[in-house]
Design an enzyme around this catalytic site. Structure first.
Site, mmCIF file in Angstrom:
data_model
loop_
_atom_site.group_PDB
_atom_site.id
_atom_site.type_symbol
_atom_site.label_atom_id
_atom_site.label_comp_id
_atom_site.label_asym_id
_atom_site.label_seq_id
_atom_site.Cartn_x
_atom_site.Cartn_y
_atom_site.Cartn_z
ATOM 1 N N TYR A 177 0.793 -1.083 -0.094
ATOM 2 C CA TYR A 177 -0.198 -0.046 -0.160
ATOM 3 C C TYR A 177 0.861 1.274 -0.011
ATOM 4 O O TYR A 177 0.754 2.246 -0.688
ATOM 5 C CB TYR A 177 -0.849 -0.004 1.258
ATOM 6 C CG TYR A 177 -1.638 1.202 1.432
ATOM 7 C CD1 TYR A 177 -2.820 1.094 0.723
ATOM 8 C CD2 TYR A 177 -1.176 2.355 2.261
ATOM 9 C CE1 TYR A 177 -3.828 2.628 0.732
ATOM 10 C CE2 TYR A 177 -2.121 3.435 2.308
ATOM 11 C CZ TYR A 177 -3.501 3.376 1.615
ATOM 12 O OH TYR A 177 -4.179 4.598 1.597
ATOM 13 N N LYS B 9 1.367 4.527 -2.857
ATOM 14 C CA LYS B 9 0.854 5.909 -2.502
ATOM 15 C C LYS B 9 2.211 6.693 -2.813
ATOM 16 O O LYS B 9 2.019 7.785 -3.620
ATOM 17 C CB LYS B 9 0.700 5.713 -0.988
ATOM 18 C CG LYS B 9 -0.668 5.465 -0.748
ATOM 19 C CD LYS B 9 -1.836 5.968 -1.258
ATOM 20 C CE LYS B 9 -2.680 5.171 -2.349
ATOM 21 N NZ LYS B 9 -3.701 5.878 -2.832
#
Length: 346
Positions: free
Chosen positions: A222, A226
């Site tokens: 994740y 980002k």
């Protein structure tokens, strides 16, 4: 009994003071006139196990952020754009939720120019189909809000890790396929919902699209996606210089949303009270996206990073122009633009 009631009352009073005193008040919402302008808001709400590849539960705490066109930040963003008079396309995976969200927004705002179109960012085939349908049916595009985000682990039908494809690769391909329409309708903007979690991102271009190794693989994946979001915005701005298309990466804040479903059971008793006290709701979380989509005089900040509706300096890896260019070229290969598509090896 009286002491019990008094204690409960004091706890409620303390809770109210903490909730409203420690959380920063959201900025007042801007209400520009967006009549005649068309916006796409992407969304993803994936609380179940991934449909593609082996099912495995996340082995690390889920990031405390959610984004969805049919719920959460995405719905709040779409609602406000509709209130401003824009034609809004809700682009999300779930047909029932997407149709229901579009209907709710039409009812609440009185704006009948709100529609749902199916888009599954975990499928590059779906991204291409969405873009083809949109370009055939919609003559204009002024705002592209790349809002969808997932934190669950898994593998997509294209062979990539679920968070990296949904959060970065799918949006990268979508933006590329719609870029000419954005140019022709300028001035137009692309807003990429990133996260402060980019500070922990580490991109390895030789294994891009693979889940990273280690006990916190899902969390690291994740964070990597980002970081890719910020680098995407930076390189996109470089390549769009001299056009009327600008782009911005945003951190929406820490939002109390459905991604808590992905957190381990032992962690939820700690996370939920913190969320109630300190985290923003979806409407507050949408404010920075709306600011970058609609605020005047932001063109000179194209490619930059915003949080709490203010310009912020991201962590050094997100300012690496050579890494941004290399990520762009690798992403083109992985999604099959320009060169034969790459696939992560088994």
């Amino acid at each position: 009994m009286g002491w019990v009631l008094l204690g409960v009352g004091l706890l409620l009073a303390l809770y109210t003071l903490l909730r409203h005193g420690l959380r920063r008040a959201p900025p007042p919402p801007a209400r520009p006139d967006l009549r005649g302008r068309t916006a796409i808001v992407t969304g993803e709400r994936r609380a179940q196990r991934p449909r593609y590849g082996p099912a495995r539960p996340p082995r690390s705490p889920a990031p405390l952020l959610s984004a969805g066109g049919s719920g959460g930040i995405g719905a709040a963003t779409a609602l406000e754009l509709a209130r401003c008079g824009a034609r809004v396309i809700l682009a999300t995976r779930s047909v029932p939720r997407g149709e229901a969200a579009a209907s709710r927004i039409r009812t609440e705002t009185g704006n009948q120019e709100v529609r749902f179109m199916q888009l599954d960012l975990a499928s590059l085939r779906s991204v291409r189909a969405f873009a083809t349908t949109f370009l055939h049916q919609e003559p204009h595009l002024h705002l592209l809000i790349n809002n969808a985000g997932v934190s669950a682990g898994g593998t997509t039908e294209d062979g990539f890790s679920l968070p990296f494809q949904v959060n970065h690769l799918g949006h990268f391909l979508l933006t590329q396929l719609l870029l000419e329409r954005l140019r022709s309708c300028g001035p137009s903007r692309v807003v990429i919902v990133a996260s402060s979690a980019h500070c922990a991102g580490r991109l390895h271009l030789d294994t891009l699209g693979h889940p990273p190794p280690g006990p916190f693989s899902t969390f690291q994946d994740y964070c990597d996606s980002k970081l890719a979001n910020l680098l995407h915005a930076r390189e996109l701005a470089t390549r769009l210089q001299g056009t009327q298309v600008t782009c911005y990466a945003v951190h929406p804040g820490f939002i109390n949303t459905e991604l808590f479903r992905h957190a381990p059971l032992w962690l939820k008793p700690l996370l939920l009270p913190l969320a109630w006290l300190f985290f923003c709701d979806a409407a507050e979380g949408a404010q920075t996206s709306l600011h970058c989509a609609t605020h005047e005089d932001l063109e000179r900040f194209s490619g930059r990073y915003f949080a709490d509706c203010h310009l912020q300096e991201p962590w050094p890896p997100a300012r690496d122009d050579r890494l941004a260019r290399a990520l762009w070229e690798a992403s083109e290969r992985l999604v099959g633009l320009g060169e034969p598509p790459g696939r992560p090896s088994p």
